[in-house]
Design an enzyme around this catalytic site. Structure first.
Site, PDB file in Angstrom:
ATOM      1  N   GLU A   1      -2.588   0.770  -8.106  1.00  0.00           N
ATOM      2  CA  GLU A   1      -3.845   1.523  -8.183  1.00  0.00           C
ATOM      3  C   GLU A   1      -4.650   1.126  -9.416  1.00  0.00           C
ATOM      4  OE1 GLU A   1      -4.973   2.960  -5.722  1.00  0.00           O
ATOM      5  OE2 GLU A   1      -3.097   2.960  -4.599  1.00  0.00           O
TER       6      GLU A   1
ATOM      7  N   HIS B   1      -6.750  -1.810  -8.555  1.00  0.00           N
ATOM      8  CA  HIS B   1      -8.019  -1.381  -7.951  1.00  0.00           C
ATOM      9  C   HIS B   1      -8.972  -0.881  -9.039  1.00  0.00           C
ATOM     10  CE1 HIS B   1      -7.155  -1.775  -3.736  1.00  0.00           C
ATOM     11  NE2 HIS B   1      -6.185  -0.898  -3.722  1.00  0.00           N
TER      12      HIS B   1
END
Length: 727
Positions: free
Chosen positions: A511, A514
């Site tokens: 994550e 991202h």
């Protein structure tokens, strides 16, 4: 599975569902409604005033649920007025008076929508969910008022037709191309009844998607397995008990232990609980989310969603929704996706069968004459791992503190890209568990604000995702991004650290990858900012970052025992790294079956008689799905696919990107330095900072020096030499 939520203003509008014509008329009447609303709440509604917070972050401490509807109404009215100014312009279309103007429109709507989405995903309540249901068709109406605006599209079409003579920069050419493609794919070329039907379809899909996600959240929120006796707790190590005790306290069952349907709660329970009957009970609840024949059952919604998607694709000239969806991806068509998935599927099944035999032998060695069932897999896999590698989760977890793993991701980003993270204590946040950081570049200049929300809670949807509260762009001056990461880790008991599994640590890195894609964006146009890339490329920047948590240079520095502070012993580190391909048959079958079923749903040409439970069973039977393994996401809670269009016909994207990330990280290994400055600069320049400004394959080749090869993926999953073929 990890995911990215894209909430940018232009992406938001172009991805919106549509509505029928009466709703569009209602949207056009919004200014009158807003004027009434302003007399009531303008004075205290934060969305009606500039945000004087540090770095312009959302004033969460002042935002209340009742602020959203009037804010949405005014924002939509303002946005429609901005669009009308573009279409009413009597001058011939130019890039400046059409595309630039379109890119600058909808700022307030973007702010309202992104803040609202952050709350409904991360800290929702009944009031917010009610607003979410009410606003779905209204926002759909607004989306269609723009996406199906013939005058607006005519201007875009005119520019696109003469694009080669406009002397555009590469980024401008890319922006124009994306607007043209997105509008066409939204139905801008449709006329008459077809246009009206597309609007009605998209309106209904907006309602169904909201219903689907709220049903899953309701099932997850309502369920709790309460444990009180030692017989029910048998086998659970201290870290699982501590997390279960904390979950019980948060749910009003202090003094007891609660297992929830959060993956970070249920998987450790299935891994360690020696109570087979309770494992079965918990597993069945976990896999039955959205499939209980009650008011929250999602099967009817799936049937209608699939049928409406088929009709939507047909209106746009495609036989199936998969053909429509994949036309705008790196894969291009369903056959390319199927080829990749099946190339991995067969060797994965072979490996999974070998793994099942190992589990059965382990059970037999303990005097358990049983057939391995799905609720047995985690339990006996942990025992086999212990036997094969002298390794178990209870030994690993003390070295993986959340705080130290956060330091690890920050260190990795610093070594690769020169950025630093400093916690901000004086900014508003929507929950006490959220931490906020200022991000600076190597020159000490402000780059971004980063929100980190790591803990599971009943008000938060499951999974892990990245979203943006503000997109980076330079069209309206220097606008720096505000990026958010959400995870669902089981919080440690009061006064105790939160300990992660190795998989949890990988999710954290994923994550954060991202997040970096959003934070490091350096483009001019919002349309191309951050994660605004093709769906099967968006996972590459996240998945390549996962490789750094597997490196000794990171683990020896940050994997330290939470009690002693001692670094992880080399012997244990060697065992962790040696076991990386363990149980990969199971993991690959679980994931790939979900991707193949997703593709099968969206390859249908008719779903009028679809029975999702039966369809899922039949498709898995055709594939030869091992009965001991379940899809990672069964259809009734497959939010990636049925809560909006994001990963519909696109769940394969993780594996597509894995070909890129496995091959891409090999470049660093070949260089002999996992922080090689030249490679890191290429990765920054061609991928992380480039957003959607470049063709994905061109960007990859510019970074890697050649096209990707699938060998690294199969090797990393331990599937080379297992009946696989490599093209």
């Amino acid at each position: 599975m990890k995911a990215v939520l894209k909430n940018g203003a232009s992406a938001l509008i172009l991805a919106m569902a549509g509505t029928c014509m009466p709703m569009m008329a209602q949207a056009a009447d919004a200014p009158m409604q807003v004027a009434q609303a302003e007399t009531k709440v303008t004075s205290d509604n934060p969305f009606f005033h500039p945000w004087n917070t540090r770095f312009g972050v959302p004033p969460y401490d002042a935002i209340k649920p009742e602020h959203f509807k009037p804010a949405y109404e005014k924002a939509m009215a303002d946005h429609l007025a901005e669009i009308k100014a573009i279409t009413d312009n009597k001058d011939a279309p130019t890039f400046a008076n059409t595309i630039d103007a379109l890119e600058k429109s909808g700022n307030m709507l973007g702010n309202v929508s992104r803040v609202f989405s952050s709350l409904t995903a991360s800290n929702t309540n009944d009031q917010l969910q009610k607003i979410q249901r009410e606003m779905a068709p209204v926002m759909a109406a607004h989306g269609n008022a723009i996406n199906l605006n013939a005058a607006l599209f005519a201007r875009i079409d005119t520019l696109y037709a003469k694009r080669d003579s406009l002397k555009l920069s590469k980024e401008q050419a890319r922006v124009l191309e994306r607007y043209y493609i997105d509008f066409v794919r939204a139905g801008a070329k449709l006329e008459g009844k077809d246009r009206d039907r597309m609007a009605a379809i998209l309106q209904r899909l907006a309602v169904l998607s909201t219903q689907f996600s709220q049903n899953v959240l309701a099932d997850e929120k309502e369920y709790k397995l309460v444990l009180t006796s030692e017989e029910e707790l048998v086998g659970l190590p201290e870290f699982v008990r501590a997390a279960a005790a904390q979950a019980a306290k948060e749910r009003g069952d202090e003094g007891k232990y609660v297992i929830t349907l959060s993956r970070s709660s249920i998987e450790p329970f299935l891994t360690f609980s020696a109570n087979r009957a309770l494992r079965e009970k918990a597993w069945k609840a976990w896999t039955a989310r959205g499939d209980n024949g009650d008011a929250q059952d999602n099967n009817a919604a799936i049937k209608e969603i699939v049928q409406l998607r088929i009709e939507r694709a047909n209106l746009l000239g495609y036989k199936t929704f998969a053909e429509y969806k994949l036309a705008d991806t790196m894969a291009k068509n369903p056959q390319a996706v199927s080829d990749l998935l099946l190339q991995v599927w067969e060797p994965a099944k072979v490996r999974a069968a070998e793994e099942k035999d190992d589990l059965a032998k382990m059970a037999a060695s303990e005097g358990q004459n049983i057939q391995i069932e799905p609720w047995d897999w985690y339990y006996y896999a942990e025992k086999v791992r212990k036997a094969k590698y002298d390794l178990n989760e209870e030994e690993i977890k003390p070295y993986f503190q959340l705080t130290k793993m956060m330091e690890a991701v920050f260190f990795t980003a610093n070594q690769l890209f020169g950025v630093t993270f400093t916690e901000l204590k004086d900014v508003p946040r929507y929950h006490p568990d959220v931490k906020v950081y200022e991000v600076k570049d190597k020159k000490g200049q402000h780059v971004a604000v980063f929100y980190s929300d790591n803990f599971a809670r009943p008000s938060k949807r499951s999974g892990a995702w990245m979203s943006s509260l503000r997109e980076q762009e330079k069209l309206s001056g220097k606008v720096t991004p505000i990026v958010m990461n959400n995870n669902n880790f089981a919080k440690g008991a009061e006064g105790q650290p939160t300990l992660l599994s190795f998989d949890d640590a990988s999710t954290l890195f994923h994550e954060f990858g991202h997040g970096l894609h959003g934070m490091l964006s350096d483009v001019t146009y919002p349309q191309l900012s951050g994660t605004s890339v093709l769906r099967d490329f968006v996972e590459f920047p996240s998945q390549i970052l996962e490789h750094w948590i597997e490196q000794p240079e990171i683990l020896q520095r940050f994997a330290v025992h939470y009690k002693t502070g001692e670094p992880i012993p080399k012997a244990l580190l060697d065992k962790i790294l040696a076991a990386q391909t363990f149980n990969q048959g199971f993991a690959t079958v679980s994931y790939t079956s979900s991707a193949l079923v997703d593709l099968a749903y969206h390859s249908l040409t008719d779903a009028k008689d679809l029975d999702p439970d039966k369809f899922e069973r039949d498709e898995l039977a055709k594939l030869g799905m091992p009965k001991e393994i379940v899809m990672r996401h069964r259809s009734p809670h497959f939010t990636h696919v049925f809560s909006g269009d994001g990963y519909s016909a696109g769940y394969y994207s993780y594996m597509w990107a894995e070909v890129l990330d496995a091959d891409g990280f090999d470049a660093f290994k070949e260089a002999g330095n996992i922080f090689d400055p030249k490679l890191a600069q290429k990765l920054y320049q061609e991928v992380y900072s480039a957003g959607g400004s470049k063709d994905p394959m061109e960007a990859y080749v510019a970074f890697r020096g050649r096209a990707p090869k699938v060998d690294a993926l199969l090797r990393n999953r331990g599937l080379l030499g297992t009946g696989s073929r490599v093209n």
